[in-house]
Design an enzyme around this catalytic site. Structure first.
Site, PDB file in Angstrom:
ATOM      1  N   ASP A  45      21.539  14.485  28.181  1.00 14.79           N
ATOM      2  CA  ASP A  45      20.097  14.699  28.376  1.00 14.79           C
ATOM      3  C   ASP A  45      19.527  13.665  29.347  1.00 14.79           C
ATOM      4  O   ASP A  45      18.656  13.979  30.159  1.00 14.79           O
ATOM      5  CB  ASP A  45      19.369  14.577  27.028  1.00 14.79           C
ATOM      6  CG  ASP A  45      19.632  15.781  26.135  1.00 14.79           C
ATOM      7  OD1 ASP A  45      19.818  16.892  26.668  1.00 14.79           O
ATOM      8  OD2 ASP A  45      19.640  15.609  24.899  1.00 14.79           O
ATOM      9  N   GLY A  46      20.050  12.431  29.258  1.00 15.37           N
ATOM     10  CA  GLY A  46      19.581  11.359  30.147  1.00 15.37           C
ATOM     11  C   GLY A  46      19.830  11.698  31.613  1.00 15.37           C
ATOM     12  O   GLY A  46      19.026  11.365  32.476  1.00 15.37           O
ATOM     13  N   HIS A  50      17.040  11.949  34.595  1.00 16.07           N
ATOM     14  CA  HIS A  50      17.156  11.316  35.928  1.00 16.07           C
ATOM     15  C   HIS A  50      16.954  12.358  37.030  1.00 16.07           C
ATOM     16  O   HIS A  50      16.263  12.113  38.010  1.00 16.07           O
ATOM     17  CB  HIS A  50      18.530  10.657  36.102  1.00 16.07           C
ATOM     18  CG  HIS A  50      18.620   9.303  35.479  1.00 16.07           C
ATOM     19  ND1 HIS A  50      18.842   9.111  34.142  1.00 16.07           N
ATOM     20  CD2 HIS A  50      18.506   8.060  36.012  1.00 16.07           C
ATOM     21  CE1 HIS A  50      18.864   7.811  33.873  1.00 16.07           C
ATOM     22  NE2 HIS A  50      18.666   7.155  34.985  1.00 16.07           N
ATOM     23  N   ASN A 122      10.037  13.887  28.323  1.00  9.86           N
ATOM     24  CA  ASN A 122      10.165  13.613  26.883  1.00  9.86           C
ATOM     25  C   ASN A 122       8.927  12.940  26.308  1.00  9.86           C
ATOM     26  O   ASN A 122       8.301  13.469  25.407  1.00  9.86           O
ATOM     27  CB  ASN A 122      11.359  12.677  26.620  1.00  9.86           C
ATOM     28  CG  ASN A 122      12.644  13.435  26.364  1.00  9.86           C
ATOM     29  OD1 ASN A 122      12.639  14.646  26.212  1.00  9.86           O
ATOM     30  ND2 ASN A 122      13.740  12.711  26.316  1.00  9.86           N
ATOM     31  N   GLU A 123       8.643  11.749  26.816  1.00 12.65           N
ATOM     32  CA  GLU A 123       7.533  10.990  26.242  1.00 12.65           C
ATOM     33  C   GLU A 123       7.164   9.784  27.091  1.00 12.65           C
ATOM     34  O   GLU A 123       7.893   9.406  28.014  1.00 12.65           O
ATOM     35  CB  GLU A 123       7.848  10.491  24.822  1.00 12.65           C
ATOM     36  CG  GLU A 123       8.758   9.288  24.709  1.00 12.65           C
ATOM     37  CD  GLU A 123      10.211   9.587  24.969  1.00 12.65           C
ATOM     38  OE1 GLU A 123      10.717   9.138  26.020  1.00 12.65           O
ATOM     39  OE2 GLU A 123      10.849  10.257  24.159  1.00 12.65           O
ATOM     40  N   ARG A 148      -3.147  -1.123  15.576  1.00 17.97           N
ATOM     41  CA  ARG A 148      -2.418  -2.412  15.610  1.00 17.97           C
ATOM     42  C   ARG A 148      -1.001  -2.152  15.152  1.00 17.97           C
ATOM     43  O   ARG A 148      -0.802  -1.543  14.095  1.00 17.97           O
ATOM     44  CB  ARG A 148      -3.042  -3.416  14.646  1.00 17.97           C
ATOM     45  CG  ARG A 148      -4.243  -4.116  15.171  1.00 17.97           C
ATOM     46  CD  ARG A 148      -4.682  -5.196  14.175  1.00 17.97           C
ATOM     47  NE  ARG A 148      -5.737  -6.017  14.726  1.00 17.97           N
ATOM     48  CZ  ARG A 148      -7.009  -5.648  14.793  1.00 17.97           C
ATOM     49  NH1 ARG A 148      -7.381  -4.475  14.353  1.00 17.97           N
ATOM     50  NH2 ARG A 148      -7.907  -6.459  15.326  1.00 17.97           N
ATOM     51  N   ASP A 150       3.488  -1.983  16.549  1.00 19.20           N
ATOM     52  CA  ASP A 150       4.497  -2.161  17.603  1.00 19.20           C
ATOM     53  C   ASP A 150       4.188  -1.339  18.847  1.00 19.20           C
ATOM     54  O   ASP A 150       4.493  -1.753  19.960  1.00 19.20           O
ATOM     55  CB  ASP A 150       5.886  -1.770  17.083  1.00 19.20           C
ATOM     56  CG  ASP A 150       6.486  -2.866  16.223  1.00 19.20           C
ATOM     57  OD1 ASP A 150       5.799  -3.881  16.002  1.00 19.20           O
ATOM     58  OD2 ASP A 150       7.641  -2.704  15.774  1.00 19.20           O
ATOM     59  N   ALA A 185       5.343   1.786  13.959  1.00 17.64           N
ATOM     60  CA  ALA A 185       5.117   0.682  13.010  1.00 17.64           C
ATOM     61  C   ALA A 185       3.689   0.145  13.062  1.00 17.64           C
ATOM     62  O   ALA A 185       3.452  -1.000  13.495  1.00 17.64           O
ATOM     63  CB  ALA A 185       6.133  -0.438  13.247  1.00 17.64           C
TER      64      ALA A 185
HETATM   65  P1  NAD Z   1      20.162   8.462  26.558  1.00 22.55           P
HETATM   66  O1  NAD Z   1      20.357   9.394  27.678  1.00 22.55           O
HETATM   67  O2  NAD Z   1      21.312   7.757  25.977  1.00 22.55           O
HETATM   68  O3  NAD Z   1      19.354   9.227  25.422  1.00 22.55           O
HETATM   69  C1  NAD Z   1      19.305   8.718  24.147  1.00 22.55           C
HETATM   70  C2  NAD Z   1      19.569   9.857  23.181  1.00 22.55           C
HETATM   71  O4  NAD Z   1      18.413  10.681  23.127  1.00 22.55           O
HETATM   72  C3  NAD Z   1      20.746  10.757  23.543  1.00 22.55           C
HETATM   73  O5  NAD Z   1      21.498  11.017  22.382  1.00 22.55           O
HETATM   74  C4  NAD Z   1      20.079  12.026  24.059  1.00 22.55           C
HETATM   75  O6  NAD Z   1      20.859  13.208  23.861  1.00 22.55           O
HETATM   76  C5  NAD Z   1      18.852  12.047  23.200  1.00 22.55           C
HETATM   77  N1  NAD Z   1      17.749  12.845  23.753  1.00 22.55           N
HETATM   78  C6  NAD Z   1      17.180  12.720  24.968  1.00 22.55           C
HETATM   79  N2  NAD Z   1      16.229  13.643  25.108  1.00 22.55           N
HETATM   80  C7  NAD Z   1      16.224  14.358  23.959  1.00 22.55           C
HETATM   81  C8  NAD Z   1      15.449  15.432  23.498  1.00 22.55           C
HETATM   82  N3  NAD Z   1      14.469  15.950  24.240  1.00 22.55           N
HETATM   83  N4  NAD Z   1      15.688  15.920  22.252  1.00 22.55           N
HETATM   84  C9  NAD Z   1      16.650  15.379  21.481  1.00 22.55           C
HETATM   85  N5  NAD Z   1      17.420  14.360  21.856  1.00 22.55           N
HETATM   86  C10 NAD Z   1      17.193  13.853  23.088  1.00 22.55           C
HETATM   87  O7  NAD Z   1      19.150   7.318  26.932  1.00 22.55           O
HETATM   88  P2  NAD Z   1      18.093   7.302  28.062  1.00 22.55           P
HETATM   89  O8  NAD Z   1      18.613   7.781  29.355  1.00 22.55           O
HETATM   90  O9  NAD Z   1      17.479   5.942  28.030  1.00 22.55           O
HETATM   91  O10 NAD Z   1      17.085   8.391  27.504  1.00 22.55           O
HETATM   92  C11 NAD Z   1      15.785   8.091  27.282  1.00 22.55           C
HETATM   93  C12 NAD Z   1      15.377   8.798  26.038  1.00 22.55           C
HETATM   94  O11 NAD Z   1      15.932   8.138  24.911  1.00 22.55           O
HETATM   95  C13 NAD Z   1      13.885   8.691  25.862  1.00 22.55           C
HETATM   96  O12 NAD Z   1      13.219   9.747  26.514  1.00 22.55           O
HETATM   97  C14 NAD Z   1      13.728   8.703  24.360  1.00 22.55           C
HETATM   98  O13 NAD Z   1      13.345   9.979  23.890  1.00 22.55           O
HETATM   99  C15 NAD Z   1      15.091   8.376  23.808  1.00 22.55           C
HETATM  100  N6  NAD Z   1      14.924   7.228  22.937  1.00 22.55           N
HETATM  101  C16 NAD Z   1      15.059   7.422  21.607  1.00 22.55           C
HETATM  102  C17 NAD Z   1      14.841   6.377  20.724  1.00 22.55           C
HETATM  103  C18 NAD Z   1      15.002   6.644  19.263  1.00 22.55           C
HETATM  104  O14 NAD Z   1      15.349   7.775  18.897  1.00 22.55           O
HETATM  105  N7  NAD Z   1      14.753   5.654  18.406  1.00 22.55           N
HETATM  106  C19 NAD Z   1      14.470   5.107  21.183  1.00 22.55           C
HETATM  107  C20 NAD Z   1      14.341   4.945  22.550  1.00 22.55           C
HETATM  108  C21 NAD Z   1      14.549   6.024  23.426  1.00 22.55           C
END
Ligand code: NAD
EC number: 2.7.1.23
Length: 269
Positions: A45-46, A50, A122-123, A148, A150, A185
């Site tokens: 997905d990453g 990109h 994503n977000e 207030r 994280d 949080a």
């Molecule tokens: P990455 O590509 O390793 O992605 C991290 C994980 O998130 C992978 O397992 C990927 O398959 C999954 N993922 C990504 N988009 C998804 C979606 N729409 N639905 C379900 N799973 C999804 O790492 P990266 O390149 O830094 O990706 C950034 C993404 O990582 C951010 O958009 C964020 O959503 C995710 N993320 C998740 C957490 C968490 O779950 N606690 C924390 C930080 C970032």
């Protein structure tokens, strides 16, 4: 038709990229990194995130499709073994285009007229680099709460299964044009109070974050982490632009949720 292939750059992804490139050129398609009609993402997905950010200026014309060389992804949902089938379908243009909503993020600064505008698949999250984040949250121009904690996370519907899900947010079907605000949080006691639940906001609603403490913030846009200094406000809305995916077969969203989180179906591993 013009194409580009984005690889995660590991051995398997690169081998598949070379194979797909050869097939597509043999079928008469043209490799065009500048202005492709279709972008094949090979990795996870990453990798697709990109690829989107590389072509975010072409949202109206480019369509994405993802092959996963690791586990089943939400955007990367084709298996490596299906590459020949996929390439033939691309060459024969046997696909429809489906569109998912994006998030628009506008950051205004205290002493600058220019703002920064981003699109997220994503977000977007906001955190403070050193102290507890304190932000006033306004919805449609009206004060809603003082947060207030994280941080705050605003996700798209297709991003609701990513970071948002880990925060206890709801999974939202990508046919709904919406965005979801989830807390990271929050501090909640007799003095400090936030709503505690995630909020799902429709199109045309706005969410404005106004710093109460500290002018510098870590703002993420999907995988991008950016430190913004002297921030006056961060505005979120559902973007007018959408991300386009090339769809070759039915793989419903709820099936993907099931296969990713409940029970992986062997045919999609
Ligand atoms: P990455 O590509 O390793 O992605 C991290 C994980 O998130 C992978 O397992 C990927 O398959 C999954 N993922 C990504 N988009 C998804 C979606 N729409 N639905 C379900 N799973 C999804 O790492 P990266 O390149 O830094 O990706 C950034 C993404 O990582 C951010 O958009 C964020 O959503 C995710 N993320 C998740 C957490 C968490 O779950 N606690 C924390 C930080 C970032």
């Amino acid at each position: 038709m013009k194409f580009f292939i984005q690889s995660r750059n590991d051995d398997l992804s690169n081998r598949l990229m070379e194979k797909a490139k050869k097939y597509l050129v043999d079928f008469g398609l043209v490799l065009d990194e500048e202005n492709p009609d279709i972008v094949l993402s090979i990795g996870g997905d990453g990798t697709l995130l990109h690829a989107f950010h590389k072509y975010k200026h072409l949202t109206r014309s480019v369509a994405f499709v993802g092959i996963h060389t690791g586990h089943l992804g939400f955007y990367a949902d084709w298996k490596p073994a299906e590459i020949e089938k996929l390439v033939i379908s691309i060459a024969q243009k046997e696909f429809e285009v489906i569109e998912y909503p994006l998030l628009e993020v506008t950051i205004n600064y205290r002493h600058e007229e220019d703002s920064s505008v981003y699109l997220a698949v994503n977000e977007s999250t906001v955190k403070s680099p050193d102290v507890t984040l304190v932000m006033d949250v306004e919805l449609n121009g009206k004060p809603f709460e003082r947060f207030r904690g994280d941080g705050l996370c605003m996700s798209t519907p297709s991003g609701s299964t990513a970071y948002n899900k880990a925060l206890g947010g709801a999974i939202v079907h990508p046919s709904l044009e919406a965005m979801q605000l989830a807390e990271i949080a929050s501090i909640n006691n007799r003095v400090f109070r936030t709503v505690g639940s995630s909020l799902v906001l429709p199109k045309h609603h706005t969410c404005l974050l106004k710093p109460v403490k500290g002018p510098d913030f870590m703002v993420t846009i999907d995988h991008l982490h950016l430190l913004h200094k002297d921030v006056q406000s961060i505005k979120y809305r559902v973007a007018d632009e959408k991300i386009r995916f090339a769809r070759f077969r039915s793989f419903p969203f709820w099936q993907r949720v099931h296969d990713s989180f409940i029970d992986s179906d062997l045919k999609n591993d």
